[in-house]
Structure formats: structure tokens, C-alpha cells
Motif scaffolding. Structure first.
Motif, mmCIF file in Angstrom:
data_model
loop_
_atom_site.group_PDB
_atom_site.id
_atom_site.type_symbol
_atom_site.label_atom_id
_atom_site.label_comp_id
_atom_site.label_asym_id
_atom_site.label_seq_id
_atom_site.Cartn_x
_atom_site.Cartn_y
_atom_site.Cartn_z
ATOM 1 N N GLY A 68 1.977 17.013 12.259
ATOM 2 C CA GLY A 68 2.894 17.203 11.140
ATOM 3 C C GLY A 68 2.571 16.368 9.916
ATOM 4 O O GLY A 68 2.514 16.889 8.797
ATOM 5 N N PRO A 69 2.346 15.054 10.076
ATOM 6 C CA PRO A 69 2.062 14.224 8.900
ATOM 7 C C PRO A 69 0.819 14.663 8.131
ATOM 8 O O PRO A 69 0.751 14.505 6.912
ATOM 9 N N GLY A 129 2.569 0.000 0.554
ATOM 10 C CA GLY A 129 2.917 -0.750 -0.644
ATOM 11 C C GLY A 129 4.335 -0.499 -1.103
ATOM 12 O O GLY A 129 5.071 -1.439 -1.464
ATOM 13 N N VAL A 130 4.746 0.776 -1.086
ATOM 14 C CA VAL A 130 6.111 1.118 -1.517
ATOM 15 C C VAL A 130 7.136 0.537 -0.557
ATOM 16 O O VAL A 130 8.185 0.027 -0.984
ATOM 17 N N LEU A 131 6.842 0.569 0.734
ATOM 18 C CA LEU A 131 7.794 0.032 1.718
ATOM 19 C C LEU A 131 8.001 -1.462 1.511
ATOM 20 O O LEU A 131 9.144 -1.946 1.559
ATOM 21 N N GLU A 132 6.932 -2.200 1.257
ATOM 22 C CA GLU A 132 7.067 -3.642 0.998
ATOM 23 C C GLU A 132 7.939 -3.885 -0.227
ATOM 24 O O GLU A 132 8.823 -4.760 -0.219
ATOM 25 N N ASP A 133 7.695 -3.117 -1.296
ATOM 26 C CA ASP A 133 8.500 -3.270 -2.516
ATOM 27 C C ASP A 133 9.963 -2.943 -2.259
ATOM 28 O O ASP A 133 10.862 -3.628 -2.760
ATOM 29 N N ALA A 134 10.212 -1.880 -1.505
ATOM 30 C CA ALA A 134 11.583 -1.441 -1.262
ATOM 31 C C ALA A 134 12.358 -2.462 -0.438
ATOM 32 O O ALA A 134 13.522 -2.772 -0.737
ATOM 33 N N GLN A 189 -0.721 6.925 3.761
ATOM 34 C CA GLN A 189 -0.317 5.737 4.509
ATOM 35 C C GLN A 189 -0.511 4.467 3.688
ATOM 36 O O GLN A 189 0.323 3.556 3.729
ATOM 37 N N ASP A 190 -1.604 4.397 2.933
ATOM 38 C CA ASP A 190 -1.847 3.223 2.084
ATOM 39 C C ASP A 190 -0.774 3.104 0.999
ATOM 40 O O ASP A 190 -0.243 2.011 0.748
#
Length: 577
Positions: free
Chosen positions: A292-293, A339-344, A334-335
């Protein structure tokens, strides 16, 4: 985490197990899934394709099937317009494939998410119609709420069929201009197809077309084996997180088996490129985290026509090249996501946003293709509904949301429509755009709505729902074989969690994966043990030689065409009475 033990009638569970020819333990698990009626329990435990309802029972499906048959017989120009996620891609593949069987070569189209937005947008339609008007446009997995687009299509003298499962914003959508198949709009609450995603509905539509054509003695219809399309149905159904109950369970169960031996070149290429050996069992986890991904990544970052062309292709070399390109796109996704997850997470902590009943984070630099994934990760981390906003487009900040069990996001958004542009989705997943500069106001309003609707004391704390407390002697090959009868697991049919109490480990757990995970052995009362694995528990290792309670899942671990018993750790605590 709080452990919540399911309550059930042990006598009824034992009687149900005896009727079904299974253990009282499995009887209890079936009873907990809501199947107290023996006949319905039997249909759940041993689903059959013969139990699928007449496709024409679905509202408006006969009308749609007859219009498509008319287009086939008149050799009209057909355009299939699909969404760019797994459900949309598999739906489009299925319908285009069926039409090709009847000698029709329909054009097909998926919007470019970055440029044209979601679904039946005006810009997407302009590109879709740039090569000429079709006589019939069939929109899949989108269109229920696209009033402007519907008017644009029908105003251009194009017949329109919409097959969709998204909830309608209006109680009674405008009728007469087009044919809409959407169980959430028309069909009764208990209909066994009510919670189908679009690929399931397209399967039923294909069934209806073939059924009608066979009644007309069409030779082609008699040569089509609908079972050959269940691989597509399983992928879309599992990936779209619809409940795996009723007809969804039947289609997913048989479709997952079909995936193992699929003759579809595009899926064979995707399976191989995903690191799954051909002939290996394919599980819902494989669909959710491998197949799926890779399909979704193309729609999120690039052009979803790539996986669509792959699934419709018949040359393995070309399909495998496309599957490898999907691998590369998925790695890029994934990369970006990391980065977005860390910022969020930093934003949640810096501004104490987890105090709200719905966490809303925002940064216009975040890639719009990953905001839904980030919303899902944050929702699992904080056990609350989450909306993540990224880019600004035409005066609106665009985002995606994920909810938690018990909180219907679509209903909650109704109270904020004056702040919103386009929005819609399911109770558990929404796409939404809010007026530029209004994110903070939207956060306050939505949180207030959730508090009012569900109560300010709504318990968002994480819980482990324990199905059964087992004696360690219950853990054996017979139980693991019986658990196979409950497959496939997913939404609406969660994998059971068991408690093993007062267990002492005699060997130190063995770390792996850089210390994030560990393996260990759970001793059993018969003098044996079962191998267990703990994912992301590296900082929370249970002690040795002290009594602890384990919350675990049980199943067969399949690797290299071999299988062995395995437990998966969900939680542990100091032993309690």
C-alpha cells in the motif's frame, strides 16, 4: 497503560464453541465480536463467496450497470476517473480491466495531487477532458460532494456515474443529474455492503454488469471469472482501513489468498520489489506496510498514473521497472516524513498543544503529501484526534486529519464550516482546508465542539483492551491454528490480545535492531516456552526472576516458507492479582 478486560458470558461462549466445533476460547473471541447468533457466527468463522448479496440490492447499482452496458454495446467513449490512493487505484484498475474484457478501451485518469488537489476538481477535469469529451464519465472514490464538478460534467452533456463511500455533507444530495452509488448516502445501516470502500463497490458493480450480460447470453461475460479480481479488492479494502466485517470480510479473506497466487503482472512485480517472495503468504500487514505505501507514495509525491499503469500492465520488465521506481519514491516519502514528524512533535511540545481534545499543528513548509501520515502517527502517539496542516493554496491552508475510536471527525467538522473550504472524508480520516490565518481559531472551535459533543472528561488515555486472560498452558499449537480462522485482522476485526499473568522470565531478553527491540522467551506451565518479540520496547524491558503480567498477541511467524509459534508483546506490568 490501563488494561481493560473484556466481559462476556462464559457459558454462552462454551456453547457457541461447541456448536461451531471450536474451543470455548475461540467461542469467546467470536462472541466478543458481536456474533451471539450461531448462524451468523458460523458465517463469520467460515465466510463464503456464495454469501455475498445480490449486487442489485445496492441502491442505484442496477441503473449504473445498465448505463455501462449501453456504453459497451454502443461502443461509446468512456472515461474512468479515479482517486490517487490505493482504494482509488485498485478501483480504477478493476473497472478498466472489466471494460477491456468486453472490447471497450476506456481512457483512465487520476489527478495530480500537488497540482490539482483531491477528487473531481475543476483543474483535474479540464486536463482529463483535454483530449475530447467522453459519452460517459465514471468517477471512483470521489465525487459525492463535488457539486460544482458534477454541474460542470453534466453541463457538458456527459453522463456521470459516481461510485464512492465518503460521507455526504448534505443530508440529501442533489439527485437527477447523475447516478450515485454510495451506501453511506442511500443504503440502510445494517446492509452487509454498508462499510465497503470503493473497490468493493466496484467489484459489486462488475458483478452486476456480468450478471446482466450473462442473462443476455453474452459469451464474454460467461468467460470472466470475478475471483481473479479479488486480489485488487483485498489490497484496496485493507489499505483503506474499512471494517473487515460482513461482505468486506468475505472479499478480503478470499482476496488475500488470491494475492499469493495472483496472475496480475503488476502485482507480481510490486510484490517482488517490496521484498516479498512470490508464493509466500501475503498478510494484511504486508498490504498496510509494504504494498500500500508504495502505491500511495506516488500519489503523494508524484503522479499516481505510475502505479495505475503498472497494475494494468502485462509486461513484467516494464511493470518491475515501475515497481522499483515506486520503491524510490517511497524512500523519498519516508525521508520527508521523518523531518516533518520531528518538527510536528516539537511544535506540540513547545506550544503545549496536547492540552486540546484535538491536536492541530501547522507549518506551510510541510509537504502536503505526508500530512495525513503524520496525523496518523501523532494520533497514535498522543491518543487523540489530530489534524496536520501544510501548504497554503488559493487562500486556504490544506491539511489532513486522523481520529481515534469514538470521535467522528466528519460530524465534528460540521460546526466549523464557516472557516473551511473543501473538506470531507470518513469518521476516522478527513481531508480539510481552512481559511488562511484561521488555524488558531479553528483549533479552539473544533476542540470546543469535541468537548461539547463527547464531554470534557472524555477519556483519551491509552488503553490495552484484553480479550482473554489465559493460563500459560492454554498457549499451544491448537490455539494458534484456531486463531487462523479469525483472519484477516484489521479494522472491525482486531487481532485479539491475551493476558498471561504472574510470569517469571528466566533469561535476559536479547536486544536487536540497534537496541530498540528485543526477543525473549515466555515460559509455559508445561515446561516449554514460546518465543516472543517486543518492537520498540528497548527502553522498557521486563525484569528477570520477578513476577510480571504480559499483554501479548499470538500467532504463527512465517519466514522462508516455515512457520513457528510466536508471541508479540503489547504491554507488560508488575504482576497483579
Amino acid at each position: 497503560m490501563q488494561w481493560v478486560f473484556a466481559e462476556y458470558d462464559k457459558k454462552l461462549a462454551s456453547d457457541l464453541g461447541a456448536y461451531l466445533g471450536v474451543s470455548p476460547l475461540l467461542g469467546a473471541l467470536i462472541l466478543q465480536r458481536g456474533y451471539s447468533d450461531p448462524l451468523k457466527a458460523k458465517m463469520f468463522l467460515r465466510p463464503k463467496l456464495a454469501n455475498l448479496e445480490d449486487p442489485f440490492s445496492v441502491k442505484n447499482l442496477r441503473e449504473a450497470a445498465l448505463r455501462i452496458i449501453q456504453a459497451i454495446e454502443r461502443r461509446e467513449k468512456i472515461l474512468v476517473f479515479g482517486d490517487y490512493d490505493v482504494d482509488g487505484i485498485t478501483s480504477t484498475t478493476l473497472l478498466v480491466s472489466i471494460l477491456r474484457c468486453f472490447g471497450v478501451n476506456p481512457s483512465y485518469f487520476v489527478p495530480r495531487r500537488m497540482e490539482e488537489g483531491y477528487g473531481l476538481s475543476k483543474s483535474a477535469l479540464e486536463r482529463a477532458l483535454s483530449n475530447g469529451k467522453p459519452d460517459l464519465l465514471i468517477a471512483l472514490d470521489c465525487g459525492t460532494n463535488a457539486v460544482e464538478a458534477i454541474n460542470y460534467i453534466t453541463g457538458n452533456k456527459i453522463d456521470l456515474i459516481v461510485v464512492d463511500h465518503h460521507q455526504a455533507k448534505e443530508s440529501v444530495p442533489e439527485a437527477g443529474k447523475h447516478t450515485l452509488i454510495n451506501p453511506h448516502v442511500f443504503d440502510i445501516e445494517g446492509a452487509p455492503w454498508r462499510n465497503m470502500c470503493t473497490v468493493g463497490l466496484v467489484f459489486k458493480l462488475a458483478h452486476g454488469i456480468i450478471k446482466e450480460m450473462r442473462q443476455r447470453n453474452n459469451e464474454v461475460a460467461w468467460n470472466i471469472n470475478l475471483k481473479d479480481y479479488l486480489d485488487l479488492v483485498a489490497m484496496g479494502t485493507v489499505a483503506d482501513l474499512v471494517p473487515l466485517s460482513d461482505e468486506n470480510r468475505i472479499l478480503a479473506r478470499y482476496g488475500i489468498k488470491r494475492l499469493k497466487t495472483t496472475r496480475r503482472t503488476g502485482i507480481q512485480a510490486l510484490v517482488q520489489a517490496s521484498g516479498i517472495a512470490l508464493g509466500e503468504d501475503i498478510t494484511p500487514i504486508d498490504i498496510s506496510f509494504k504494498l500500500g505505501p508504495r502505491i500511495n507514495a506516488s500519489g503523494r509525491l508524484a503522479d499516481a498514473s505510475l502505479p495505475l499503469d503498472m497494475l494494468l500492465g502485462d509486461d513484467f520488465t516494464t511493470c518491475y521497472r515501475a515497481a522499483c521506481e515506486l520503491n524510490d519514491i517511497n524512500k523519498e516519502r519516508q525521508d520527508i516524513e521523518r523531518g516533518v514528524l520531528e518538527d510536528a512533535i516539537k511544535q506540540v511540545k513547545d506550544f503545549n498543544l496536547d492540552k486540546y481534545s484535538c491536536i492541530i499543528v501547522y507549518d506551510p513548509s510541510w509537504h502536503p503529501g505526508v500530512v495525513g501520515i503524520i496525523a496518523g502517527k501523532l494520533s497514535r502517539e498522543y491518543h487523540k484526534p489530530v489534524i496536520v496542516f501544510g501548504e497554503i493554496d488559493n487562500g486556504f491552508t490544506k491539511g489532513s486529519g486522523r481520529s481515534v475510536a469514538g470521535v467522528d471527525m466528519v460530524e465534528c467538522l460540521q460546526s466549523c464550516t464557516d472557516l473551511l473550504g473543501s473538506w470531507g472524508g470518513h469518521p476516522m480520516a478527513v481531508g480539510v482546508s481552512v481559511k488562511e490565518g484561521k488555524v488558531d481559531e479553528f483549533r479552539e472551535r473544533l476542540a470546543a465542539t469535541i468537548n461539547k459533543k463527547y464531554g470534557e472528561d472524555f477519556d483519551f488515555s491509552p488503553k490495552v483492551n484484553i480479550n482473554l486472560a489465559l493460563d500459560s498452558g492454554d498457549v499451544g499449537l491448537e490455539l494458534l491454528d484456531e486463531l487462523e480462522l479469525l483472519h484477516p485482522f484489521g479494522e472491525g476485526n482486531k487481532e485479539p490480545i491475551f493476558a498471561l499473568k504472574n510470569i517469571r522470565l528466566f533469561k535476559e531478553p536479547e536486544p536487536f535492531g540497534g537496541g530498540q527491540n528485543f526477543r525473549f522467551q515466555i515460559p509455559l506451565s508445561n515446561g516449554g516456552w514460546i518465543n516472543a518479540v517486543a518492537w520498540r520496547f528497548g527502553n522498557n524491558v521486563p525484569p528477570v526472576n520477578r513476577p510480571v503480567d504480559f499483554a501479548i498477541k499470538l500467532g504463527w511467524n512465517r519466514w522462508n516458507r516455515r512457520k513457528s509459534p510466536q508471541a508479540t508483546l503489547i504491554d507488560w506490568r508488575e504482576a497483579q492479582q
